[in-house]
Design a protein around this motif. Structure first.
Motif, PDB file in Angstrom:
ATOM      1  N   ARG C 194       0.814  -1.150   0.034  1.00  0.00           N
ATOM      2  CA  ARG C 194       0.077   0.024  -0.171  1.00  0.00           C
ATOM      3  C   ARG C 194       1.043   1.249   0.175  1.00  0.00           C
ATOM      4  NH1 ARG C 194      -5.120  -0.645   2.081  1.00  0.00           N
ATOM      5  NH2 ARG C 194      -5.580   1.262   1.732  1.00  0.00           N
ATOM      6  N   GLN C 240       1.962   3.747  15.157  1.00  0.00           N
ATOM      7  CA  GLN C 240       0.969   4.069  16.193  1.00  0.00           C
ATOM      8  C   GLN C 240      -0.443   4.103  15.417  1.00  0.00           C
ATOM      9  OE1 GLN C 240       2.873   7.484  17.784  1.00  0.00           O
ATOM     10  NE2 GLN C 240       4.642   6.401  18.322  1.00  0.00           N
ATOM     11  N   GLU C 241      -1.292   4.500  16.613  1.00  0.00           N
ATOM     12  CA  GLU C 241      -2.748   4.564  16.085  1.00  0.00           C
ATOM     13  C   GLU C 241      -2.887   5.684  15.007  1.00  0.00           C
ATOM     14  OE1 GLU C 241      -5.388   4.620  19.393  1.00  0.00           O
ATOM     15  OE2 GLU C 241      -6.966   5.169  18.109  1.00  0.00           O
ATOM     16  N   GLY C 242      -3.733   5.535  14.063  1.00  0.00           N
ATOM     17  CA  GLY C 242      -3.626   6.654  13.218  1.00  0.00           C
ATOM     18  C   GLY C 242      -2.827   6.691  12.090  1.00  0.00           C
ATOM     19  N   ASP C 243      -1.699   6.081  12.231  1.00  0.00           N
ATOM     20  CA  ASP C 243      -0.608   6.021  11.210  1.00  0.00           C
ATOM     21  C   ASP C 243      -1.351   5.161   9.974  1.00  0.00           C
ATOM     22  OD1 ASP C 243       1.202   7.552  12.707  1.00  0.00           O
ATOM     23  OD2 ASP C 243       2.540   5.897  13.340  1.00  0.00           O
ATOM     24  N   GLY C 244      -0.624   5.667   8.634  1.00  0.00           N
ATOM     25  CA  GLY C 244      -1.159   4.923   7.744  1.00  0.00           C
ATOM     26  C   GLY C 244       0.160   4.829   6.662  1.00  0.00           C
ATOM     27  N   ASN C 245      -0.130   4.762   5.435  1.00  0.00           N
ATOM     28  CA  ASN C 245       0.916   4.175   4.620  1.00  0.00           C
ATOM     29  C   ASN C 245       1.827   5.395   4.364  1.00  0.00           C
ATOM     30  OD1 ASN C 245      -1.134   6.032   3.043  1.00  0.00           O
ATOM     31  ND2 ASN C 245      -0.468   5.060   1.091  1.00  0.00           N
ATOM     32  N   SER C 246       1.588   6.602   4.434  1.00  0.00           N
ATOM     33  CA  SER C 246       2.663   7.786   4.235  1.00  0.00           C
ATOM     34  C   SER C 246       3.535   7.609   5.429  1.00  0.00           C
ATOM     35  CB  SER C 246       1.964   9.016   4.336  1.00  0.00           C
ATOM     36  OG  SER C 246       2.883  10.008   3.764  1.00  0.00           O
ATOM     37  N   THR C 247       3.137   7.448   6.826  1.00  0.00           N
ATOM     38  CA  THR C 247       3.948   7.457   7.850  1.00  0.00           C
ATOM     39  C   THR C 247       4.828   6.121   7.538  1.00  0.00           C
ATOM     40  OG1 THR C 247       2.915   8.809   9.058  1.00  0.00           O
ATOM     41  CG2 THR C 247       3.990   6.888  10.378  1.00  0.00           C
ATOM     42  N   ARG C 249       5.931   4.601   5.089  1.00  0.00           N
ATOM     43  CA  ARG C 249       6.898   4.687   4.005  1.00  0.00           C
ATOM     44  C   ARG C 249       7.978   5.376   4.967  1.00  0.00           C
ATOM     45  NH1 ARG C 249       7.052   8.925   0.218  1.00  0.00           N
ATOM     46  NH2 ARG C 249       5.772  10.153   1.896  1.00  0.00           N
TER      47      ARG C 249
END
Lengths: 273, 273, 273
Positions: C194, C240-247, C249
């Protein structure tokens, strides 16, 4: 509507061909992946017709156009039209240079766009070939405010009718309109303007949404605009002391990645006008 | 001086036209937004004269030059000169290839630059067409150390006088010089060298600073160099266990975003020589 | 083997010339810096022979190929061959368009590659000119699973023998093979798919590894693939909670930056087959 459009993107994993600028292209790709879509980039004239044929939708962004990629935009746009794929135009900086203004104008005349998304200056330039653009940001004199909103909505509907497309004017207040109906969206944060490419990212998102929701392009674009605004709010809430625009960029994309249809519905500030 | 230059950028929101490499272009755009400026990118010969005309300054970076963009650099540079806009040259990798060395040389001869910023190898190549460059990093043999500093300062001043420009040599110790005066700056962290494009980002910053401080280009560039170094220190202090160069990149841009004139003054390690 | 290959990269700081796509180029540069290497990007035909001559290895990625950069790929590849530098091919999207398929085919015929890395669809297209590619992701029908693994390993070895190269097929299960030996690697996380460009980043890494370990290219590539997978796991554990694909990376690149040989050895899920 929001939840349904959101779910269709999750279910259908729209594959989006992007001919876009090299400034924000990585963020556009990550946003498309975050939202549940899949990106492919290609801007070589000999490549784009094949690539767009295996995709479901096409996103054309003129942010760093050049003679070669302009040719690719026309070829890909026409092929996408033949195949019935939705095509979005993001006329970055039209009005700021002769080449940009003419390219956007010619594209609108030769390619059938499902969506045209820009700031108010860019959309005004699309409409009348004039308007002023200060770089790639909307001219302040042209900003959509609560006061100028009714006029801007009428303008958007009329342009949507004339060009037979969905018009999305984004800024502090967003307008998404077809010939008959407009949505006004008040999500988002002013700090989003301090990140490069939130507009480009939204154009990628909107292309994914119209591709996965072909039966309701207006609602699809309105949902994408709302999603971007809600993600901007959630991302901002997660900001910590010392964070700035670079981290904010990541947090917005992360928020799109973690979005669900219920949260989107609950936080939306959208009205039909 | 630092605070005044910083405030002028906040007040004047310099619009900077960038012809820059596609490796670090996104970071350059976000740094320009972080510092209070506004970026626009365009590298098509038919587009750049119009674009640079609506901007206040021009940043030319040859990091991923090609035949098309080289043409754009000359056209934009000459137009910016006609309009009296400050122009900065970042001669990335000059000395590493014939094309880069010749392009930088020709640019310096045909365009009037307000600032030339590079590492010591690149600036030496600008000065004498020789020097060695290991990729895009300064040759270690050429590094500016406390021992070689006096010679490097003299070299910078002489080159600044000959080319009638501000010379910025950046590395462990930074030198910013015009014909008569030099500033030596000892801010920054060695770990910044493990992030791609901190030099390119600084060139963007410096262009914004000279654009917003046209009456004092030397001080403007010295302030931008100090700002980048201080941001590198603040960003490093915010690093957490497990963070590396990718997060560090974000934290530096964030630190520029959150900078204020007093913090900049308080943390500056700058001396006039 | 893993620790030795890792240490050689730290000691030798391989300088890698990249002709790569503009979507993920910044991440490729930061990954190369994170792993202990040094990147330089150049894709202009008149520039690439000089640039590749001062480097130790060459990474060719056709992700956003165009007529100009295709020419640069052949020139740089042949020069690198003359100099005995390892060359890696990442045939992004081969099979998705005639231009990509033909370019990859011609490159394989005219340039001697030390490594070819792609997903299973791309490697199948390299092998037989057919295969199906859905955009830049592997066709699901072609996925390497525990069931299809033995066949895929045989296929990889045979192709490695025929092309006299190291073949790396990456996906849920990774295969790295030369004519006689294959490594199967089960590190990594599905969420890496992702993020845009984890494949491109791995190709950069693998080029650095073969450049710093010329006496053992198979082991070098297997180590790079393992490193990427382990970094994907460590990065994921730090989410961490709320992190997604950009973080995510950023966290993966950070994990490469903070890796050490012992951690790599301890976490590796690699077997020789």
């Amino acid at each position: 509507m929001l939840k349904e459009c959101w779910e269709n993107v999750q279910k259908r994993t729209p594959l989006v061909h992007n001919i876009t600028n090299y400034v924000t292209v990585n963020d556009v790709a990550n946003v498309l992946l975050a939202c549940g879509g899949s990106p492919i980039m290609s801007d070589e004239p000999e490549d784009v017709e094949d690539i767009t044929s295996i995709c479901g939708g096409l996103n054309i962004n003129i942010g760093t156009l050049n003679k070669r990629t302009i040719g690719a935009m026309f070829l890909a746009g026409k092929r996408a039209n033949e195949l019935g794929h939705p095509v979005l135009l993001d006329p970055v900086g039209t009005g700021a240079s002769k080449l940009r203004t003419e390219t956007a104008d010619h594209l609108v005349r030769e390619v059938r766009f499902s969506v045209i998304r820009g700031n108010i200056s860019e959309i005004k330039t699309i409409a009348n070939g004039s308007g002023t653009t200060r770089g790639v940001d909307a001219d302040v004199a042209d900003a959509v405010t609560e006061e100028t909103l009714p006029r801007a909505v009428t303008f958007a509907k009329e342009l949507a009718k004339r060009l037979d497309t969905v018009i999305a004017i984004t800024g502090a207040i967003d307008i998404v309109a077809d010939a008959k109906t407009a949505y006004v969206i008040r999500n988002g944060r002013p700090e989003m303007g301090r990140i490069t490419g939130t507009g480009c990212q939204l154009s990628g998102l909107a292309t994914a949404y119209v591709t996965a929701n072909p039966e309701q392009p207006l609602e699809a674009v309105a949902t994408a605009v709302t999603l971007m605004g809600v993600a901007g709010e959630i991302g901002f809430e997660r900001m910590q002391e010392g964070d700035g625009n670079s981290t904010y960029r990541n947090r917005i994309i992360d928020a799109i990645y973690n979005m669900d249809g219920d949260t989107l519905e609950a936080r939306a500030k959208i009205e039909k006008v």
